[in-house]
Design a protein around this motif. Sequence first.
Motif, PDB file in Angstrom:
ATOM      1  N   ALA A 276      50.830  40.631  42.350  1.00  0.00           N
ATOM      2  CA  ALA A 276      50.456  39.284  42.797  1.00  0.00           C
ATOM      3  C   ALA A 276      49.355  39.370  43.845  1.00  0.00           C
ATOM      4  N   THR A 277      48.855  38.220  44.255  1.00  0.00           N
ATOM      5  CA  THR A 277      47.849  38.172  45.320  1.00  0.00           C
ATOM      6  C   THR A 277      48.370  37.298  46.462  1.00  0.00           C
ATOM      7  N   GLU A 278      47.723  37.364  47.624  1.00  0.00           N
ATOM      8  CA  GLU A 278      48.169  36.556  48.765  1.00  0.00           C
ATOM      9  C   GLU A 278      48.276  35.085  48.397  1.00  0.00           C
ATOM     10  N   GLU A 279      47.376  34.655  47.517  1.00  0.00           N
ATOM     11  CA  GLU A 279      47.317  33.247  47.137  1.00  0.00           C
ATOM     12  C   GLU A 279      48.511  32.824  46.279  1.00  0.00           C
ATOM     13  N   ASP A 298      37.847  40.821  47.038  1.00  0.00           N
ATOM     14  CA  ASP A 298      38.315  41.736  45.996  1.00  0.00           C
ATOM     15  C   ASP A 298      38.422  43.191  46.461  1.00  0.00           C
ATOM     16  N   SER A 299      37.723  43.536  47.557  1.00  0.00           N
ATOM     17  CA  SER A 299      37.803  44.931  48.008  1.00  0.00           C
ATOM     18  C   SER A 299      39.213  45.250  48.517  1.00  0.00           C
ATOM     19  N   THR A 300      39.963  44.240  48.965  1.00  0.00           N
ATOM     20  CA  THR A 300      41.351  44.483  49.391  1.00  0.00           C
ATOM     21  C   THR A 300      42.209  44.847  48.178  1.00  0.00           C
ATOM     22  N   VAL A 301      41.881  44.243  47.038  1.00  0.00           N
ATOM     23  CA  VAL A 301      42.609  44.538  45.795  1.00  0.00           C
ATOM     24  C   VAL A 301      42.304  45.968  45.350  1.00  0.00           C
ATOM     25  N   ALA A 302      41.014  46.336  45.412  1.00  0.00           N
ATOM     26  CA  ALA A 302      40.608  47.698  45.021  1.00  0.00           C
ATOM     27  C   ALA A 302      41.356  48.730  45.855  1.00  0.00           C
ATOM     28  N   SER A 303      41.491  48.483  47.154  1.00  0.00           N
ATOM     29  CA  SER A 303      42.055  49.526  48.009  1.00  0.00           C
ATOM     30  C   SER A 303      43.568  49.684  47.841  1.00  0.00           C
TER      31      SER A 303
END
Length: 349
Positions: A276-279, A298-303
Amino acid sequence: MKTIIEQTDKIQMNMDTIKRAGEILKGGGLVAFPTETVYGLGADALNEQAAKKIYAAKGRPSDNPLIVHVADRESLEKITQEIPKAAELAAEAFWPGPLTLILRKSHEVPYGTTGGLETVAVRMPDHEIAREIIRAGGGYIAAPSANTSGRPSPTSARHVQDDLDGRIDMIVDGGTVKIGVESTILDMTVTPPMILRPGAVTKEMLEAVIGEIAVDQTLMDPDSKKAPKAPGMKYRHYAPAAELVVVDGEMDAVVDEINRLSREKEDAGCSVGIIATEETVGRYRTGDIKCVGTRADDSTVASHLYGILREFDRDEVEYIYSEAFAAEGIGSAVMNRLLKAAGHHVLHV
Ligand code: TXA
Ligand code: MG
């Protein structure tokens, strides 16, 4: 073999650790070290026997070429034949950084490093510890991601240890990596230059510096029957043990569908993980729900992506449902890795 594990800080580097790593590399051994993308498993790139050990430790197919890591731009000359102007510009703009350039190799580079190819992949990582280790090890260090072949790339020393403890000489622990997905690979031996693997240096960023860029069309197309141009991209990489399905579409519909599928699997007695995502994280009703990052960046998702896939592996979940991401900017790299992990299983809602 007993694997030595030593920690070092980026700012106050432990030079004894760097020296030890350099000696092992010069002696033909294997050392895992952090870069800004993922942890690499290093060996002397100009020593064929050393490079071959990498394949054995990872269980990697021997036709899959290695990236040669350098600590400065001048090092390019010894290992390449000609450096096109566009390659010089790209290196100037993005090195040190998450960009790998494919160039024609010189006779200095053994075929054991290039998987028999006449070209060589080169990258200068944006990580102080990595560059010090490369220098200490002789200046040319072959380093694939430091995972067992077929597992997600390691973003921490712990991940490396989980996969390779007892199979390599040393792990240098420099903390968690910054980017979390592997470098962009750009083939400079074709016109226009072609992206063979998307990463943090995006097509748009490259075009701003060197003009027209092509993209290997097999990367995102699940129906393509053609083999990708980077040999390593054809293997079932980044694969979690669970069956992973990516759900794409309008956000409300995606959340509803993932909730429906998760309920269905749990009712049938199966364990489910949700990416999931924060949203959206508060809107899932069941399953092992993990937040991978924010859609605002999106860089937070990549990491976090690879770490989360590893957690699901450890917890032995049987099904994973993930939201899709827009294939723009670093989102292209995220979607490329997610689609590969899912074996291109995408549901459109
Ligand atoms: O971010 C990264 O690039 C990381 C860190 C450790 O630097 N390294 C990495 O290496 O991802 P590896 O071995 O996991 O992936 C290298 C990819 C493979 O897909 C391989 O097939 C491709 O680069 N490659 C290497 N040399 C090539 C060549 N001469 N032509 C085409 N593809 C090449
Ligand atoms: Mg890899």
